[in-house]
Design a protein around this motif. Structure first.
Motif, short mmCIF file in Angstrom:
data_model
loop_
_atom_site.label_atom_id
_atom_site.label_comp_id
_atom_site.label_asym_id
_atom_site.label_seq_id
_atom_site.Cartn_x
_atom_site.Cartn_y
_atom_site.Cartn_z
N ARG A 32 0.83 -1.26 0.04
CA ARG A 32 -0.11 -0.01 -0.08
C ARG A 32 0.91 1.10 -0.17
O ARG A 32 0.53 2.24 -0.67
N LEU A 33 1.79 1.07 0.72
CA LEU A 33 2.75 2.52 0.90
C LEU A 33 3.44 2.85 -0.50
O LEU A 33 3.13 3.82 -1.01
N VAL A 34 3.79 1.78 -1.31
CA VAL A 34 4.54 2.08 -2.55
C VAL A 34 3.22 2.40 -3.67
O VAL A 34 3.54 3.37 -4.23
N ARG A 35 2.10 1.96 -3.52
CA ARG A 35 1.16 2.10 -4.49
C ARG A 35 0.44 3.55 -4.20
O ARG A 35 0.21 4.40 -5.19
N PHE A 36 0.33 3.99 -2.72
CA PHE A 36 0.13 5.34 -2.50
C PHE A 36 1.00 6.47 -2.74
O PHE A 36 0.55 7.40 -3.71
N ALA A 42 10.84 1.75 -8.28
CA ALA A 42 10.84 1.22 -6.87
C ALA A 42 12.12 0.27 -6.78
O ALA A 42 12.00 -0.80 -7.29
N ALA A 43 13.16 0.70 -5.95
CA ALA A 43 14.25 -0.49 -5.87
C ALA A 43 14.17 -0.88 -4.35
O ALA A 43 14.15 -0.14 -3.57
N TYR A 62 3.85 -2.64 -12.10
CA TYR A 62 4.97 -2.79 -12.15
C TYR A 62 5.56 -3.83 -12.90
O TYR A 62 5.38 -4.95 -12.66
N GLU A 63 6.84 -3.70 -13.72
CA GLU A 63 7.59 -4.62 -14.18
C GLU A 63 8.78 -4.98 -13.25
O GLU A 63 9.62 -3.93 -13.03
#
Length: 287
Positions: A32-36, A42-43, A62-63
């Motif tokens: 959720r943090l990354v999607r928000f 994102a590494a 994301y790929e």
């Protein structure tokens, strides 16, 4: 100018001894943090194969590229995830932080194999003849050996110029691709490995380090040069509190990139805890 947001996040490996902070308690919050925050790239550091599968499931837009550090591709990895609606992965690979970087190996006196994964990304909606491109390198230095951290920094200083040239349009004579190096370096600003990477001081790997000439590439600390800085001066937690004075997660960039903002994100999960023992860092760049 094209804007790109790069997040770096040590998500902590799935340690059964973490009890109520075990991976299955944290994975949804990390997703959720990354999607928000919706970074373009994102590494991640430390995820094991099952964790990488969980991240791919939760970040379906994301790929992912990258492999584990063991010879069979298993073990901890440094995967890079790229937003498919905005960016395309042109090339990617992984090398080891060791005396034999092209094969699975443990370098110097490190406790474990350490790797760097890189991805060259291109804006999906740009004309291939005039692309907006970025080279992202994601790494994780050894947590025990100071020597391994210094030598890993030297190795990156030696390999990054060739990596940039190999991924630049038109080869050596063409346009240089901008680079951002992110990861958990297990060292603070001003330490030997940090200074080596910046080409600052007697530990630099070669003459000319820190200048954008034939000897190397220039790198700047995004946190120090950002036009806007947000968040605490540390990136380490014990899941419930910040551990002050431990900014060991970094973003270093070449001069072609305009560092608009750098943030250390302090999002907590619905239990009021940090989803990892590291805070994610988010760098907003213009290229």
């Amino acid at each position: 100018m094209t804007a790109i947001r790069v997040l770096s996040y040590n998500v902590r490996y799935a340690n059964r001894g973490d009890h109520h902070d075990a991976w299955h308690e944290r994975r949804d919050a990390i997703g959720r943090l990354v999607r928000f925050h919706r970074p373009d790239v994102a590494a991640f550091q430390e995820p094991l194969p099952d964790q990488r599968a969980d991240l791919r499931e939760r970040l379906s837009s994301y790929e992912f590229v990258g492999r584990g550090r063991k010879a069979d591709g298993e073990g901890e990895g440094c995967p890079i995830a790229v937003r498919s609606d905005r960016w395309a992965v042109v090339a990617s690979d992984t090398f080891w932080l060791s005396e034999t970087p092209n094969e699975p190996s443990i370098g110097w006196d490190a406790d474990y194999p350490r790797i760097a994964t890189w991805a060259r990304v291109r804006a999906a909606d740009r004309d291939p003849g005039a692309p907006a491109e970025l080279l992202v390198v994601n790494t994780h230095f050894d947590h025990v050996s100071a020597r391994a951290r210094r030598e890993s920094a030297r190795l990156l200083r030696e390999r990054l110029p060739a990596l940039v040239r190999a991924n630049s349009t038109g080869g050596d004579a063409g346009r240089s691709v901008p680079l951002v190096l992110v990861g958990d370096l297990n060292c603070t600003p001003g330490s030997d490995p940090h200074r080596i990477l910046l080409g600052d001081g007697p530990e630099a790997a070669f003459e000319g380090a820190g200048s954008a000439d034939d000897a190397g590439i220039a790198l700047r600390d995004a946190a120090a040069t950002a036009e806007l800085r947000h968040g605490p001066q540390t990136s380490l937690t014990d899941f419930s509190r910040l551990i002050h004075g431990r900014r060991i997660d970094h973003a270093l960039v070449t001069p072609e990139l305009d560092v608009e903002a750098f943030a250390t994100l302090t999002d907590r999960d619905d239990r009021g805890r940090y989803p990892s023992d590291h805070l994610p860092i988010l760098t907003r760049l213009g290229l």
